[in-house]
Design an enzyme around this catalytic site. Structure first.
Site, PDB file in Angstrom:
ATOM      1  N   ASP A   1       0.758  -1.301   0.100  1.00  0.00           N
ATOM      2  CA  ASP A   1      -0.168   0.003  -0.054  1.00  0.00           C
ATOM      3  C   ASP A   1       0.931   1.198   0.003  1.00  0.00           C
ATOM      4  O   ASP A   1       2.002   1.181   0.104  1.00  0.00           O
ATOM      5  CB  ASP A   1      -0.946   0.074   1.113  1.00  0.00           C
ATOM      6  CG  ASP A   1      -2.337   0.654   0.882  1.00  0.00           C
ATOM      7  OD1 ASP A   1      -3.262   0.555   1.306  1.00  0.00           O
ATOM      8  OD2 ASP A   1      -2.240   1.701   0.204  1.00  0.00           O
TER       9      ASP A   1
HETATM   10  C1  GLC Z   1      -4.285   4.237  -0.653  1.00  0.00           C
HETATM   11  C2  GLC Z   1      -5.249   3.034  -0.243  1.00  0.00           C
HETATM   12  C3  GLC Z   1      -5.125   2.109  -1.392  1.00  0.00           C
HETATM   13  C4  GLC Z   1      -4.928   2.125  -2.649  1.00  0.00           C
HETATM   14  C5  GLC Z   1      -3.610   2.791  -2.651  1.00  0.00           C
HETATM   15  C6  GLC Z   1      -3.369   3.345  -4.029  1.00  0.00           C
HETATM   16  O1  GLC Z   1      -3.720   4.534   0.553  1.00  0.00           O
HETATM   17  O2  GLC Z   1      -5.130   2.544   1.020  1.00  0.00           O
HETATM   18  O3  GLC Z   1      -6.625   1.126  -1.070  1.00  0.00           O
HETATM   19  O4  GLC Z   1      -5.064   1.425  -3.509  1.00  0.00           O
HETATM   20  O5  GLC Z   1      -3.385   3.898  -1.613  1.00  0.00           O
HETATM   21  O6  GLC Z   1      -4.097   4.524  -4.258  1.00  0.00           O
END
Ligand code: GLC
Length: 713
Positions: A260
């Site tokens: 993440d």
């Molecule tokens: C965000 C979210 C995740 C998302 C990622 C990319 O922080 O937690 O669900 O896919 O970043 O945008």
């Protein structure tokens, strides 16, 4: 020698590390996390320092960058392009929690397929979806993104969405890779507070939170995204036992872990790494393949290797997995296919699909005196509330590029849906503001109308990521608006816009009807009007238990009995002294404009042996005036087992359409695995004994019909 072996043999250390780095590039970038998205440049791509990108939208930009990767880098390795395509790209379906309420796996797959086509047309290769985090706590804003509270529903959703996004052939330019996220138990953050630690038992982890991810792996997901949090002090991005030991070695997952946003670098903030080199080493050792937006792999992997914290062999194995996914997506053979292919599905067909799903997701909680459906002709309708006219609340959180498409507002839907009725629209208050001077005008409009539609609830930006709330209820000064309008004495239908259960028990009690419309998607207002008019009678069912009080949270139906189960009038029993144990509305609850009746569940034999299936048949009749859909749930309870079992565990559901007066027989086939539980060693096993099978329209134990079966030796 394979393409990947050949590439690996020629890659420099920097090029290998570059394949593990996912960055957003400034211009044209959606921002979905902390930190500068601009400190990476196109030249990083040209020099092979970036192997994947995220959040870049627009096929021209994506294709231009891909051209640099393929034609200007030393080895010509194509980029992997990722984006959050959660419930639509241009054409938004209802938010995932809403779509779950339709209990239609066919629609779940269909909307994912449509989203994949729209995104692939624009050059996207990988979506960071489906989000599979079960949630029992509406304080947590990301409940909106997930499949509700039930592990079986989570499993069905995982399989449907993975199949929808990935299609039958991952090299199909209209298919995109899926990413099962956020691994694991993110919905159990302490006190419902975003990003907080999680404390769950291994049993709860394996019985409740892991099954949806196992289903995604079994469905062939190409990626998994570990979550930000720690479980008992083990940050997910560094949990080798789960990421590699369980998911790779035991489940056979052959895809990649995409971190993440900044999560590997955040191992330093977690306090398990002293610097980026240690963070990179922990992440690589745990099995993390791509580092999204942190400096760990980009800046920490080389020193980690130099300091002997990780080996080049481990690095090679990791790079191999990333290259393998790029190959599975067909990027080496056709790096420009996505972004140059046109979607075959006509726009109107896409709009019709999300309109149908939007209607099927609406949940009717209350309908006193059958105030709904509304007649096509009749007295004036006052449409009041801040969300009567907003498009943003129709598309909700994680809407992709859905804001570039004209979302149908509730006003537009109601006016078009009721052309022969006068409709007066007054916002009264805003969704988040503190002003109340519009309430008087709203009250006056209500007073001059025959019926009020109150479009109220939760502003869209208050659900989703980083949006935990200590009081999940009406936002801004809406509560005052609701009270004042209800005080006029006119029949009030609350159209509840929300991404989670809002705890507004008194307001619901005072309204004549409550229709949960969630964030109903690009065709939201039109979908709602179809339900209000009865053209599509409401059929949605709650995917989560709806609390009557915040103090009940976390609340869910699959509770264990305890040694002192509740009994009316008894003192020493599990209870609150100031509220019921029961939710305001149970999991699976939802009214219709007709009535349905269930017969007793019938089994061919009440005794069965290990390995045998159990077939359950039940009669279902539409005993009311109109054709409609309904969902029948089949639960099981293992009466005596080596560990206490939940009083109800969902094993199957079926959603069917029945004409007025029609009846049918539903058949459910329970497999041996449906009677297994995890032994003390957390290994599945069937334990002889009695099981009570329950069928019902919700998890309300007072209303289910049961049959007892016995698993013999
Ligand atoms: C965000 C979210 C995740 C998302 C990622 C990319 O922080 O937690 O669900 O896919 O970043 O945008």
């Amino acid at each position: 020698m394979s393409r990947i072996d050949d590439l690996l043999s020629r890659m420099t250390l920097d090029e290998k590390i570059g394949q593990l780095v996912m960055q957003a590039l400034g211009a044209g970038t959606i921002v979905t996390g902390p930190g500068a998205a601009t400190d990476s440049s196109v030249d990083d791509v040209r020099q092979g320092r970036i192997g994947s990108i995220l959040n870049l939208v627009g096929r021209d930009r994506i294709l231009a960058l891909q051209k640099i990767a393929v034609e200007e880098t030393r080895l010509g390795i194509p980029l992997l392009v990722g984006l959050d395509v959660i419930h639509g790209y241009l054409t938004d379906a209802p938010v995932p929690l809403a779509e779950t309420a339709a209990f239609r796996p066919d629609l779940w797959e269909e909307t994912a397929r449509m989203a994949a086509e729209e995104a692939a047309e624009d050059g996207v290769h990988l979506t960071f979806a489906p989000m599979l985090d079960l949630a029992r706590d509406p304080r947590w804003g990301r409940m909106v993104e997930g499949p509700g509270e039930d592990p079986y529903v989570g499993r069905v959703m995982a399989a449907a969405k993975t199949a929808g996004f990935q299609g039958r052939d991952l090299t199909d330019p209209l298919s995109i890779g899926a990413t099962a996220k956020h691994f694991v138990a993110y919905g159990a953050v302490n006190a419902g507070r975003e990003y907080a630690s999680v404390e769950v038992s291994d049993r709860t982890l394996h019985e409740f939170y892991l099954p949806a991810f196992k289903a995604a792996v079994d469905a062939g997901t190409v990626a998994i995204m570990p979550a930000f949090h720690d479980i008992a002090g083990r940050p997910m991005s560094g949990d080798k036992a789960l990421l590699t030991g369980l998911v790779r070695d035991t489940w056979g997952f052959d895809g990649i872990y995409v971190s993440d946003y900044d999560a590997i670098g955040e191992l330093v903030a977690h306090g398990v790494a002293a610097d980026m080199a240690e963070a990179a080493a922990i992440g690589l050792e745990a099995g993390m393949d791509i580092d999204m937006m942190s400096a760990a792999y980009r800046e920490g992997l080389k020193p980690a290797i130099e300091r002997g914290l990780v080996s080049v062999d481990l690095l090679d194995a990791t790079v191999r997995r990333v290259l393998a996914v790029k190959e599975r997506l067909g990027l080496f053979d056709n790096p420009y296919a996505r972004g140059t292919i046109a979607v075959a599905r006509p726009r109107q067909e896409r709009r019709a699909l999300v309109r149908a799903v939007g209607a099927a997701s609406c949940v009717l909680l209350k309908n006193d005196d059958a105030v709904l459906p509304l007649a096509p002709t009749g007295g004036r309708i006052a449409l009041i509330g801040p969300f009567a006219t907003t498009k943003r609340e129709m598309i909700g959180a994680w809407y992709g590029l859905g804001d570039r498409e004209e979302a149908v507002t509730i006003e537009a839907g109601v006016r078009a849906g009721f052309p022969h009725r006068e409709v007066v629209v007054v916002e009264g208050v805003s969704g988040l503001g503190t002003e109340t001077d519009g309430i008087a005008e709203a009250v006056a409009a209500a007073g001059e109308a025959d019926l009020v539609l109150l479009a109220v609830g939760e502003a869209a930006e208050l659900s989703g990521e980083a949006a935990s709330r200590v009081r999940p209820g009406f936002t801004g000064r809406q509560a005052e608006l609701v009270s004042a309008v209800i005080a006029t004495g006119k029949p009030v239908v609350i159209l509840l816009v929300c991404g989670r259960p809002l705890i507004e028990t008194e307001a619901f009690a005072a309204a004549a009807a409550v229709l949960v419309i969630w964030h109903p998607g690009s065709e939201g207002g039109a979908a709602v009007a179809e339900v209000l008019s009865g053209r599509r009678p409401p059929s949605g069912k709650l995917p989560v238990s709806w609390p009557s009080h915040l103090g009940q949270v976390p609340i869910f139906y699959a509770q264990r009995n305890t040694g002192r189960p509740y009994a009316e009038g008894e003192f020493f029993v599990t209870k609150y002294v100031d509220a019921s144990n029961e939710p305001l509305y149970p999991f699976g609850y939802g009214l219709s404009y007709t009535t349905f009746e269930l017969g007793e569940p019938i089994v061919e034999a009440t005794r069965f042996k290990p390995g045998e299936t159990v077939n359950v048949t039940v009669r279902l009749a539409n005993t009311g005036p109109v054709s409609a859909d309904t969902t029948v749930f089949l639960f099981s309870h293992d009466c005596v087992a080596s560990t206490a079992r939940p009083i109800l565990e969902l094993k199957r559901f079926q959603t069917v359409t029945l004409a007025a007066g029609e009846e049918t027989f539903l058949h459910f086939d329970l497999e041996p695995a449906d009677f297994e539980c995890l032994g003390p060693d957390l290994v599945p096993r069937a334990e002889p004994g009695d099981f009570v099978l329950s069928v019902g329209f919700s998890a309300d134990r007072r209303l289910v019909k049961t049959v007892r079966v016995t698993l013999g030796d």
